[in-house]
Design a protein around this motif. Sequence first.
Motif, mmCIF file in Angstrom:
data_model
loop_
_atom_site.group_PDB
_atom_site.id
_atom_site.type_symbol
_atom_site.label_atom_id
_atom_site.label_comp_id
_atom_site.label_asym_id
_atom_site.label_seq_id
_atom_site.Cartn_x
_atom_site.Cartn_y
_atom_site.Cartn_z
ATOM 1 N N VAL A 13 4.035 -5.778 8.301
ATOM 2 C CA VAL A 13 3.637 -5.555 7.308
ATOM 3 C C VAL A 13 2.533 -5.083 7.367
ATOM 4 C CG1 VAL A 13 1.755 -6.940 5.903
ATOM 5 C CG2 VAL A 13 3.793 -7.930 6.903
ATOM 6 N N LEU A 21 2.652 3.522 -9.800
ATOM 7 C CA LEU A 21 2.817 3.242 -8.888
ATOM 8 C C LEU A 21 1.421 3.905 -7.151
ATOM 9 C CD1 LEU A 21 4.702 2.292 -6.559
ATOM 10 C CD2 LEU A 21 5.518 4.718 -6.621
ATOM 11 N N ILE A 64 3.811 2.534 4.840
ATOM 12 C CA ILE A 64 5.426 3.429 4.281
ATOM 13 C C ILE A 64 4.194 3.322 2.264
ATOM 14 C CG2 ILE A 64 7.957 2.936 4.196
ATOM 15 C CD1 ILE A 64 8.116 1.292 6.966
ATOM 16 N N LEU A 65 4.409 3.037 1.785
ATOM 17 C CA LEU A 65 4.529 2.602 0.703
ATOM 18 C C LEU A 65 2.804 4.337 0.294
ATOM 19 C CD1 LEU A 65 4.347 0.904 -1.713
ATOM 20 C CD2 LEU A 65 2.026 -0.214 -1.594
ATOM 21 N N SER A 111 3.856 -1.182 6.665
ATOM 22 C CA SER A 111 4.425 -1.331 5.329
ATOM 23 C C SER A 111 3.617 -1.008 4.067
ATOM 24 C CB SER A 111 4.932 -2.837 4.399
ATOM 25 O OG SER A 111 3.911 -3.611 4.552
ATOM 26 N N ALA A 137 -1.254 1.271 -8.122
ATOM 27 C CA ALA A 137 -1.540 -0.219 -7.938
ATOM 28 C C ALA A 137 -1.014 -0.082 -5.664
ATOM 29 C CB ALA A 137 0.371 -0.283 -7.859
ATOM 30 N N GLY A 197 -3.309 -15.712 13.048
ATOM 31 C CA GLY A 197 -3.194 -16.908 12.749
ATOM 32 C C GLY A 197 -1.707 -17.681 13.277
ATOM 33 N N LEU A 221 -4.298 -5.264 0.746
ATOM 34 C CA LEU A 221 -4.237 -6.651 0.575
ATOM 35 C C LEU A 221 -2.871 -6.709 1.726
ATOM 36 C CD1 LEU A 221 -4.392 -8.514 -1.535
ATOM 37 C CD2 LEU A 221 -2.534 -7.933 -2.477
ATOM 38 N N LEU A 222 -2.216 -5.732 1.687
ATOM 39 C CA LEU A 222 -1.514 -6.126 2.929
ATOM 40 C C LEU A 222 -2.223 -5.923 3.944
ATOM 41 C CD1 LEU A 222 1.537 -3.383 1.260
ATOM 42 C CD2 LEU A 222 1.568 -5.568 2.126
ATOM 43 N N PHE A 242 -4.292 -8.757 5.078
ATOM 44 C CA PHE A 242 -2.588 -10.192 4.966
ATOM 45 C C PHE A 242 -1.975 -9.679 6.760
ATOM 46 C CE2 PHE A 242 1.430 -12.522 4.657
ATOM 47 C CZ PHE A 242 1.034 -13.747 4.107
ATOM 48 N N TYR A 285 -4.744 -11.026 9.032
ATOM 49 C CA TYR A 285 -4.101 -12.640 8.974
ATOM 50 C C TYR A 285 -2.933 -13.333 10.150
ATOM 51 C CZ TYR A 285 -3.439 -17.611 6.645
ATOM 52 O OH TYR A 285 -3.742 -18.592 6.829
ATOM 53 N N LEU A 286 -1.427 -12.686 9.224
ATOM 54 C CA LEU A 286 -0.754 -12.950 10.036
ATOM 55 C C LEU A 286 -0.909 -12.572 11.748
ATOM 56 C CD1 LEU A 286 2.330 -11.275 8.162
ATOM 57 C CD2 LEU A 286 1.602 -14.034 8.821
ATOM 58 N N LEU A 320 -2.627 -1.829 -2.981
ATOM 59 C CA LEU A 320 -2.171 -3.044 -2.512
ATOM 60 C C LEU A 320 -2.004 -3.093 -1.406
ATOM 61 C CD1 LEU A 320 1.622 -3.108 -4.107
ATOM 62 C CD2 LEU A 320 0.550 -5.272 -3.785
#
Lengths: 138, 94
Positions: A41, A6, A47-48, A44, A9, A27, A16-17, A20, A23-24, A13
């Motif tokens: 996002v 974990l 939080i991860l 999160s 990763a 856009g 990546l988050l 993204f 990007y959100l 991650l």
Amino acid sequence: MHSIILRTATVFLKYLLLVFSVYLLLGGHNEPGGGFVGGLVAASAFILFAIAYNVEEARKRLRIEPAVLIGIGLLTALFSGLIPVILNKSFLTGVWFHGHSEIFGDIHIGSPLFFDVGVYLVVLGVTVKIIFSLLEEV
Amino acid sequence: MSGVELIPYAIKGVNGLLYLSIILAFYRLLKGPRLTDRVVALDFIATIVVGIIGLYTIETGEFYYLKVAIVLALLMFLGTVAMAFFVEKREDDL
């Protein structure tokens, strides 16, 4: 949680988050997305981190206090509302700047983008603040 | 008959299978004797929803919902991890 899988990763991650979420955010004017979803996002990702390591580590990665983020976001949203006031229009009217550059092509920047950035920061700050407080209690 | 003509039938068939599997996963979510069964069922439902969105994108050619699929695929992982975190905290409930 002590899990090597974990934790490894999470490092990948997180980026990546975050990418993204931006990007959100950008856009969001023409497509599904926007400041609110982008902020969720982005929250999160932290939080991860708080679950995989601990809350102190996640706070260190966030660098800015969540309460300060909320303040900056609210001020950015207010600033975006005050731009049209300077230009003799009513408060929160959408003002657009249309330009052209050789590298990026046509550029359209408007005050709604700054408002969305403000919403993004407020949502990120509030969500992270709530979840960190809950995780510290466990 | 070429492969392209078969695509609408394939979409109909896969749609049926996906909805059948979501019903079965929901049954496990309701019935699941242990907490871990329910967590796995929730994760499975999110995966099926990603599949349904992908199928819808193929069927209609609209790319709007793909963003939802990406968010869901990233966050259902977070949900499962968070559940595992709390299950680990109180292992007597297992």
